[in-house]
Design a protein around this motif. Structure first.
Motif, PDB file in Angstrom:
ATOM      1  N   UNK A   1       0.828  -1.220   0.000  1.00 43.05           N
ATOM      2  CA  UNK A   1       0.000   0.000   0.000  1.00 43.05           C
ATOM      3  C   UNK A   1       0.860   1.266   0.000  1.00 43.05           C
ATOM      4  N   UNK A   2       1.869   1.298  -0.809  1.00 39.75           N
ATOM      5  CA  UNK A   2       2.698   2.507  -0.821  1.00 39.75           C
ATOM      6  C   UNK A   2       3.045   3.022  -2.211  1.00 39.75           C
TER       7      UNK A   2
ATOM      8  N   UNK B   1       7.284   9.328  -8.982  1.00 42.23           N
ATOM      9  CA  UNK B   1       7.875   8.753 -10.200  1.00 42.23           C
ATOM     10  C   UNK B   1       7.951   7.229 -10.022  1.00 42.23           C
ATOM     11  N   UNK B   2       6.843   6.585 -10.396  1.00 43.16           N
ATOM     12  CA  UNK B   2       6.727   5.138 -10.194  1.00 43.16           C
ATOM     13  C   UNK B   2       7.788   4.360 -10.971  1.00 43.16           C
ATOM     14  N   UNK B   3       8.050   4.791 -12.207  1.00 40.69           N
ATOM     15  CA  UNK B   3       9.020   4.048 -13.022  1.00 40.69           C
ATOM     16  C   UNK B   3      10.411   4.114 -12.407  1.00 40.69           C
ATOM     17  N   UNK B   4      10.717   5.259 -11.818  1.00 43.54           N
ATOM     18  CA  UNK B   4      12.029   5.377 -11.176  1.00 43.54           C
ATOM     19  C   UNK B   4      12.109   4.447  -9.960  1.00 43.54           C
ATOM     20  N   UNK B   5      11.035   4.421  -9.156  1.00 43.63           N
ATOM     21  CA  UNK B   5      11.026   3.548  -7.977  1.00 43.63           C
ATOM     22  C   UNK B   5      11.119   2.075  -8.396  1.00 43.63           C
TER      23      UNK B   5
ATOM     24  N   UNK C   1      -1.773  -3.484  -3.319  1.00 42.29           N
ATOM     25  CA  UNK C   1      -2.521  -2.248  -3.510  1.00 42.29           C
ATOM     26  C   UNK C   1      -4.015  -2.577  -3.518  1.00 42.29           C
ATOM     27  N   UNK C   2      -4.836  -1.611  -3.872  1.00 41.34           N
ATOM     28  CA  UNK C   2      -6.295  -1.822  -3.850  1.00 41.34           C
ATOM     29  C   UNK C   2      -6.899  -1.076  -5.025  1.00 41.34           C
ATOM     30  N   UNK C   3      -8.214  -0.986  -5.059  1.00 41.38           N
ATOM     31  CA  UNK C   3      -8.832  -0.178  -6.110  1.00 41.38           C
ATOM     32  C   UNK C   3      -9.380   1.102  -5.481  1.00 41.38           C
TER      33      UNK C   3
ATOM     34  N   UNK D   1      -2.553   5.955  -8.554  1.00 36.28           N
ATOM     35  CA  UNK D   1      -1.678   5.825  -9.736  1.00 36.28           C
ATOM     36  C   UNK D   1      -1.198   4.384  -9.899  1.00 36.28           C
ATOM     37  N   UNK D   2      -1.203   3.611  -8.813  1.00 39.00           N
ATOM     38  CA  UNK D   2      -0.842   2.187  -8.863  1.00 39.00           C
ATOM     39  C   UNK D   2      -1.976   1.446  -8.162  1.00 39.00           C
ATOM     40  N   UNK D   3      -2.804   0.763  -8.951  1.00 39.41           N
ATOM     41  CA  UNK D   3      -4.038   0.209  -8.387  1.00 39.41           C
ATOM     42  C   UNK D   3      -4.236  -1.242  -8.828  1.00 39.41           C
ATOM     43  N   UNK D   4      -5.296  -1.803  -8.319  1.00 40.70           N
ATOM     44  CA  UNK D   4      -5.712  -3.159  -8.709  1.00 40.70           C
ATOM     45  C   UNK D   4      -5.860  -3.242 -10.238  1.00 40.70           C
TER      46      UNK D   4
END
Ligand SMILES: C[S@@+](CC[C@H](N)C(=O)[O-])C[C@H]1O[C@@H](n2cnc3c(N)ncnc32)[C@H](O)[C@@H]1O
Length: 246
Positions: A115-116, A122-126, A144-146, A167-170
């Protein structure tokens, strides 16, 4: 819809750990079945020796991994306060950003991100960082969740556009991970949370990141409220062959 990957919002909110504890009650205290136990099982399936948890919060899951897996566990979080709490459990916890992991290449065989990822600008960097610190064959377990999680709670309240956009979900997690990992598996963790009474719902709404202002609009009702949770765990694997060797 409101975004929750704003660093200032994240820093301000997670400086108050009691808000996170309340926000997590539907996934811990009120959840039917041991949700995090299922996540722990997924981590254990990789038989890890060295585990990194990113965005580890107060360290409760890291603590559980440390006592239930025979692995070295390192935890990292952006919030100094959260890291202090994790350290008070005796964990090896450090302040740091998932987008710039302070670890050498190939130093862990599992990375956990519960859940983070939806907080990371910057998701791609992480994710490139996660892949870099994983050994060949290593795994990322990301929960993660919806946006529609706990629908029965939100159905009682006005839709004023403050629902968080994840931004990052089910829905999109697998395709985002596929940009960095060739093998991604989605494990459905949908279930139910039982709020004991209206006060518990009010308390929960009041602790949310973007909809706390709706807490006093929770209508009066008697008895418990059963609400649907929509969590998912993604397991993404780094290929067996080291890129260094290639
Ligand atoms: C919803 S909490 C989840 C905490 C923990 N994973 C758990 O399951 O209890 C999200 C955590 O991620 C941390 N966080 C947010 N953005 C981060 C980043 N870029 N790098 C590291 N930690 C971050 C926050 O400070 C917060 O403690």
């Amino acid at each position: 819809m409101t975004r929750i990957d704003d660093t200032e919002l994240v820093r301000t909110d997670y400086a108050k750990p009691e808000r996170l504890a309340t926000r997590f009650k539907p996934f811990r205290e009120y959840h039917r079945g041991d949700l995090e136990g299922r996540v722990l099982q997924l981590v254990a399936e990789g038989s890890p020796r060295d585990v990194l948890e990113i965005g580890s919060g107060d360290g409760s899951f890291s603590d559980r991994m440390r006592s239930e897996l025979s692995a070295r566990v390192v935890s990292i979080d952006l919030s100094e306060h959260m890291v202090e709490l994790a350290r008070s459990r005796g964990l090896d916890a450090r302040v740091g950003d998932a987008q710039n992991l302070p670890f050498p290449d190939e130093s862990f065989d599992t990375v956990v991100a519960n859940w983070m990822l939806y907080h990371v600008p910057d998701l791609d960097r992480a994710l490139a960082e996660v892949r870099r610190v994983l050994r060949p064959g290593g795994r990322l377990v990301a929960v993660t969740m919806s946006s529609g999680s706990l629908r029965e709670v939100w159905d009682m309240l006005p839709d004023d556009g403050s629902t968080p956009q994840l931004s990052f979900s089910r829905r999109n997690g697998a395709s985002i991970l596929a940009r960095h990992f060739p093998h991604v598996l989605a494990i459905d963790l949908a279930g139910q949370a039982v709020f004991p009474d209206r006060e518990a719902v009010v308390e929960y709404v009041g602790a949310t990141l973007t909809r706390a202002h709706l807490a006093d609009q929770v209508p009066h009702f008697d008895g418990p409220l059963v609400a649907s949770t929509s969590n998912v765990a993604f397991v993404a694997e780094r290929p067996q062959v080291s890129e260094r060797a290639a």
